[in-house]
Design an enzyme around this catalytic site. Structure first.
Site, mmCIF file in Angstrom:
data_model
loop_
_atom_site.group_PDB
_atom_site.id
_atom_site.type_symbol
_atom_site.label_atom_id
_atom_site.label_comp_id
_atom_site.label_asym_id
_atom_site.label_seq_id
_atom_site.Cartn_x
_atom_site.Cartn_y
_atom_site.Cartn_z
ATOM 1 C CD GLU A 129 -3.036 2.579 -5.508
ATOM 2 O OE1 GLU A 129 -3.962 1.776 -5.798
ATOM 3 O OE2 GLU A 129 -1.976 2.226 -4.981
ATOM 4 N NE ARG A 151 -4.153 -1.733 0.147
ATOM 5 C CZ ARG A 151 -4.177 -2.921 -0.470
ATOM 6 N NH1 ARG A 151 -3.136 -3.331 -1.175
ATOM 7 N NH2 ARG A 151 -5.258 -3.689 -0.380
ATOM 8 C CG HIS A 165 -2.749 -1.519 -6.522
ATOM 9 N ND1 HIS A 165 -3.318 -0.809 -5.491
ATOM 10 C CD2 HIS A 165 -2.504 -2.750 -6.013
ATOM 11 C CE1 HIS A 165 -3.422 -1.578 -4.415
ATOM 12 N NE2 HIS A 165 -2.936 -2.771 -4.712
#
Length: 320
Positions: A260, A231, A279
């Protein structure tokens, strides 16, 4: 027993689970209205619930989530932490892919692949300049923050390349035979000072947001790189940008960022010593990840109906 199946990607695999458990009522529900109409007497859920759906689940005893990260569930249903509902996650489903991706980012940084991609676009053959910047990973130290399943997948691959692997973790972890030493978080600074590549794979909680900030980055070697696969919120964004711009650290490989999607005007996009991927470290061919995720649910369902301990149980107070 009634279990509600909320993950539509699992539909191709549900017939085999029904065949294995003919005495169970395994009900698919994909829309909010359908879930609300069927959840009141469900004992188990495979998927995520909204707060309203959770309130309607009067008989719920177990939730199997679809990911390793837990903030989605705890943000949506914070009160679940104070209930007796058992929560398990899909920790490990994407771990082998994260292992490959983490090591790929290290190799790309060490072998300067972004530079050579730019040279290719410019039809530029710069062997003399290239010889001055490429590095060998085999004599470097990889420090892993968070030695869970993903951390171990990165660790054994790094060790296979010849790297020395060290780690810190909040919980007692057996790193043998992958890791030279696994320390508690009290020795984070030691890891930062010794590592040539610092890899962040720790789970995110509200308590560890920004755990890698200005003070921690200043402990790293100026030649070191930071790789983040869990993260982005574990790293202070402004401190990272400052360290990259000032030469405090040599570069970063980021699969996750604080915001994000990363906004188009974010300064990270323009830094030549940064690799950004969107991601996707835990992803692969979709069917492969889907099957691994459903397999974890299927294994836990077997354990649940037979009264055996479940795997991937989440500590609801720690939220991972």
């Amino acid at each position: 027993m009634k279990a509600l199946l909320l993950a539509d990607f699992g539909a191709p695999y549900y017939p085999a689970i029904r065949e294995e458990h003919p005495d169970l009522e395994l009900v698919e529900a994909y829309s909010n209205e359908d879930i609300l109409s069927k959840i009141s007497d469900a004992e188990a859920v495979f998927g995520y619930l909204t707060d309203k759906q959770f309130q309607a689940a009067k008989n719920l005893k177990w939730i199997q989530t679809l990911d390793a990260g837990m903030e989605g569930l705890f943000n949506a249903v914070p009160e679940i932490a104070d209930t007796d509902v058992l929560v398990t996650n899909a920790r490990g489903a994407g771990a082998p892919m994260i292992g490959e991706h983490g090591v790929t980012l290290m190799l790309a940084l060490a072998r300067q692949l972004p530079r050579f991609w730019a040279d290719k676009s410019n039809r530029k053959w710069d062997q003399d300049g290239a010889l001055e910047v490429v590095e060998y990973l085999g004599n470097k130290t990889c420090g892993i923050i968070g030695l869970g399943k993903s951390g171990k997948e990165i660790g054994w691959r790094a060790k296979a390349l010849g790297m020395t692997v060290i780690a810190v973790d909040e919980q007692p972890v057996d790193g043998d035979p992958i890791v030279e030493d696994v320390w508690g978080l009290s020795k984070l600074n030691d890891l930062l000072e010794q590592s040539d590549y610092v890899v962040v794979t720790a789970p995110y909680t509200a308590k560890n947001a920004g755990m890698i900030g200005e003070a921690e980055l200043s402990r790293m070697k100026s030649s070191a790189r930071l790789v983040v696969t869990s993260r982005g919120r574990l790293v202070d964004h402004d401190a990272l940008v400052n360290a990259l711009n000032s030469g405090g650290i040599a570069g970063a490989g980021l699969d996750t960022t604080v915001a994000e999607p990363l906004p188009a005007d974010n300064e990270l996009w323009d830094l030549p010593n940064v690799i950004i991927t969107p991601h996707i470290a835990g992803n692969s061919e979709k069917a492969h990840l889907d099957e691994r995720t459903v397999d974890i649910f299927a294994e836990n369902l077997r354990r649940y109906v037979s009264g055996h301990p479940l795997i991937n149980v989440v500590d609801k107070q720690l939220q991972y």
